[in-house]
Design a protein around this motif. Structure first.
Motif, short mmCIF file in Angstrom:
data_model
loop_
_atom_site.label_atom_id
_atom_site.label_comp_id
_atom_site.label_asym_id
_atom_site.label_seq_id
_atom_site.Cartn_x
_atom_site.Cartn_y
_atom_site.Cartn_z
N ALA A 57 32.57 44.17 26.09
CA ALA A 57 31.97 43.81 27.37
C ALA A 57 32.73 42.66 28.03
CB ALA A 57 30.50 43.44 27.18
N TRP A 58 33.19 41.70 27.21
CA TRP A 58 33.99 40.59 27.74
C TRP A 58 35.33 41.09 28.24
CZ3 TRP A 58 38.69 38.50 25.95
CH2 TRP A 58 39.06 37.28 26.54
N ILE A 59 35.96 41.98 27.48
CA ILE A 59 37.24 42.54 27.87
C ILE A 59 37.14 43.26 29.21
CG2 ILE A 59 38.88 44.39 27.30
CD1 ILE A 59 38.58 43.51 24.35
N ASP A 60 36.04 43.96 29.42
CA ASP A 60 35.86 44.69 30.68
C ASP A 60 35.77 43.76 31.88
OD1 ASP A 60 35.96 47.15 29.46
OD2 ASP A 60 33.80 47.35 29.26
N ARG A 61 35.52 42.47 31.64
CA ARG A 61 35.46 41.51 32.75
C ARG A 61 36.81 40.83 33.00
NH1 ARG A 61 30.16 40.98 34.60
NH2 ARG A 61 28.88 42.42 33.38
N ILE A 62 37.76 41.00 32.09
CA ILE A 62 39.07 40.35 32.30
C ILE A 62 40.19 41.34 32.61
CG2 ILE A 62 38.43 38.42 30.79
CD1 ILE A 62 40.57 39.61 28.79
N VAL A 63 39.98 42.61 32.28
CA VAL A 63 41.01 43.61 32.59
C VAL A 63 40.68 44.20 33.95
CG1 VAL A 63 42.18 45.71 31.80
CG2 VAL A 63 41.33 44.05 30.14
N ILE A 64 41.20 43.56 34.98
CA ILE A 64 40.84 43.87 36.36
C ILE A 64 42.11 44.19 37.15
CG2 ILE A 64 39.69 43.04 38.44
CD1 ILE A 64 37.81 43.27 36.05
N ALA A 65 42.12 45.35 37.78
CA ALA A 65 43.26 45.74 38.60
C ALA A 65 43.48 44.73 39.71
CB ALA A 65 43.04 47.13 39.19
N GLY A 66 44.72 44.32 39.90
CA GLY A 66 45.06 43.35 40.91
C GLY A 66 44.95 41.91 40.44
N LYS A 67 44.33 41.71 39.28
CA LYS A 67 44.16 40.37 38.72
C LYS A 67 44.98 40.19 37.44
CE LYS A 67 41.13 38.91 41.77
NZ LYS A 67 41.39 37.77 42.68
#
Length: 200
Positions: free
Chosen positions: A98-108
């Motif tokens: 769940a934490w990973i899904d908040r940091i792997v962000i397209a454009g970021k």
């Protein structure tokens, strides 16, 4: 220097991954006493999993969106990330995912190009402190079933992290002797961590 310390085990003080991640942070702090440390315990303060409502950005999830932005900013601002990685059912805990899904962000932290995906987080050092009940190292009978370290190596490579240290304690659930040997073996590379090694 900023350090982000993440723990994911539900075992509290009995957790080997927590012990290892704490030791790694302490090793770095010994050489960088003014280091700014942010800590997240994903077991006691879990990050909500993504939902359709989150993706729709409705008014009822504004707090969740704000939390996601905070988590992403913590990661983006950190020079070093130390993660205590528990090993449950052959992979990482859902709390860590769940934490990973908040940091792997397209454009970021990554972007897609005509030549494929390009990682944008290559200026970070990541240290994984992994604890496994069985023996999953390369060459072991269970090696093909190891989907925690392998997944995280792929994940961080995907977002551009090339400065990755992995410390592993395994065989922890086999016997008391295996547990002590696994812990001792893992502390050796922690004591040898280069505190001045940074991402390029």
């Amino acid at each position: 220097m900023k350090l982000l310390h993440i723990d994911s085990s539900i075992l509290g003080e009995r957790s080997v991954s927590r012990t290892l991640s704490k030791a790694a942070v302490q090793k770095l702090q010994d050489f960088h006493p003014m280091m700014d440390v942010t800590y997240r315990d994903l077991a006691t303060d879990p990050v909500p999993h993504l939902t359709a409502a989150h993706l729709a950005a409705g008014p009822d999830v504004l707090g969740d969106i704000a939390l996601g932005e905070t988590i992403l900013n913590e990661f983006l601002s950190a020079d070093v990330i130390v993660i205590g990685v528990a090993f449950y059912n052959l992979t990482i805990p859902s709390q860590l995912k769940a934490w990973i899904d908040r940091i792997v962000i397209a454009g970021k932290t990554f972007r897609y190009t005509e030549n494929g995906a390009e990682g944008l987080a290559g200026n970070k050092r990541v240290i994984l402190a992994v604890a496994r009940g069985g023996i999953y190292r390369q060459g072991a009978s269970l090696a093909a079933s190891e989907h925690a370290e392998a997944y995280l190596r792929s994940l961080f490579a995907f977002i551009g992290v090339t400065c990755l240290d992995v410390v592993v304690a395994e065989g922890l659930a086999i016997s008391d002797a295996h547990r002590e040997c696994g812990r001792a073996t893992a502390f050796q590379p922690i004591s040898a961590l280069d505190p001045f090694h940074a991402a390029g």
